[in-house]
Design a protein around this motif. Structure first.
Motif, PDB file in Angstrom:
ATOM      1  N   ILE A  80      14.056 -59.582  -0.475  1.00  0.00           N
ATOM      2  CA  ILE A  80      14.444 -59.731  -1.758  1.00  0.00           C
ATOM      3  C   ILE A  80      14.620 -58.187  -2.509  1.00  0.00           C
ATOM      4  CG2 ILE A  80      14.038 -60.744  -4.094  1.00  0.00           C
ATOM      5  CD1 ILE A  80      12.379 -62.651  -2.809  1.00  0.00           C
ATOM      6  N   LEU A 134       9.515 -51.780  -1.560  1.00  0.00           N
ATOM      7  CA  LEU A 134      10.335 -50.269  -1.703  1.00  0.00           C
ATOM      8  C   LEU A 134      10.996 -50.218  -3.111  1.00  0.00           C
ATOM      9  CD1 LEU A 134      11.514 -47.780  -0.417  1.00  0.00           C
ATOM     10  CD2 LEU A 134      13.448 -49.053   0.343  1.00  0.00           C
ATOM     11  N   GLY A 145      12.621 -53.687  -3.926  1.00  0.00           N
ATOM     12  CA  GLY A 145      12.812 -54.531  -2.712  1.00  0.00           C
ATOM     13  C   GLY A 145      11.476 -54.715  -2.260  1.00  0.00           C
ATOM     14  N   THR A 146      11.407 -56.218  -1.986  1.00  0.00           N
ATOM     15  CA  THR A 146      10.123 -56.482  -1.082  1.00  0.00           C
ATOM     16  C   THR A 146      10.557 -57.345   0.053  1.00  0.00           C
ATOM     17  OG1 THR A 146       9.122 -57.002  -3.292  1.00  0.00           O
ATOM     18  CG2 THR A 146       8.070 -58.151  -1.478  1.00  0.00           C
TER      19      THR A 146
END
Ligand code: BTN
Length: 260
Positions: A80, A134, A145-146
């Motif tokens: 995601i 990130l 971002g995961t």
């Protein structure tokens, strides 16, 4: 990425579930496959994406991790990127990074109560990495971002921390859509705390999930001259910096990673 297929039914389902959210879900993109949701986020940001856009992919061919590492992203995991438009005081940006970790840890704990956080935002179970974050800053936009190893059934490649998935550790397959909704709701709640400057509550949550205090760890920051050193972890400060003790005395660390 060319030939991306948007799974509209899933987009509608997730968007409807996010109606109560304050920040997330203005736009939801659910892709069967992409190179990296970070790249998709970059593209949307360049086209003035709405604040709160959620990009989800079932698989990434070029998933990126921190420090230019790869993020192994086969079908089965959750990938995601969230697009947030916010002005966050510079010294509080570390708290954004911590709250992203708190949000994934809260969701992972629904399946694995032992999940804990390794500074700043990795989620571990039995010292194996289940998720990572990130964050990229593009103007006043943040792309968060995961990657969460929910149902990943095998890992290929080299890893700084041994990876695992909820499935491999528990034997149970997770419904990824339920997981995604839980994660996005937790994130929205924690991000609301951040926007309301309720930093202490985020820090209290983080402290209650942390597994690094009172440990001798290897501190690594490939960007610095002294790339790696042994330190003793004491605490985090009011801005989310890691307070460590080494032969040089007490230091506060802004960025990097630690290894147990
Ligand atoms: C880490 O190194 O621990 C961070 C991993 C971040 C991976 C996620 S998956 C979704 C988003 N897209 C990417 O290419 N990377 C991030």
């Amino acid at each position: 990425m060319k030939n991306q297929i948007r799974l509209r039914n899933k987009e509608i389902g997730i968007k409807n579930s996010l109606e109560s959210c304050k920040y997330l879900g203005s736009e939801v993109l659910y892709l069967d496959k992409t190179d990296s949701t970070m790249e998709d986020a970059r593209k949307f940001i360049s086209e003035n994406a709405p604040d709160g856009t959620v990009i989800i992919a079932e698989e990434q061919t070029l998933g990126r991790g921190r420090y230019n590492r790869k993020w192994y992203s086969p079908k089965g995991g959750v990938y995601i990127s969230l697009i947030l438009y916010a002005e966050i005081e510079k010294e509080k940006q570390g708290i954004l990074s911590l709250m992203a970790g708190v949000s994934s840890c809260e969701s992972i704990r629904e399946y694995m109560p032992d999940a804990n956080i390794k500074w700043p935002n990795d989620v571990l179970v039995n010292e194996k990495k289940i998720s990572g974050v990130l964050i990229e800053k593009i103007g006043n936009y943040y792309s968060i971002g995961t990657g969460i190893n929910t149902n990943t059934d095998k890992f290929e490649g080299e890893f700084m921390v041994e990876p695992a998935s909820v499935y491999l550790l528990s034997g149970n397959k997770i419904d990824n859509e339920d997981f995604i909704i839980s994660y996005l709701k937790n994130f929205d709640e924690n991000y609301s705390l951040l926007r309301e400057k309720n930093y202490n509550l985020i820090l209290a949550k983080w402290n209650s999930m942390a597994s690094c205090f009172g440990k001798n760890v290897r501190l690594r920051n490939p960007m610095l001259k002294e790339k790696e050193k042994e330190v003793f972890v004491r605490s985090i400060d009011e801005n989310g910096l890691l307070v460590v003790e080494s032969d040089k005395g007490i230091e506060k660390i802004i960025s990097g990673e630690i290894f147990y």
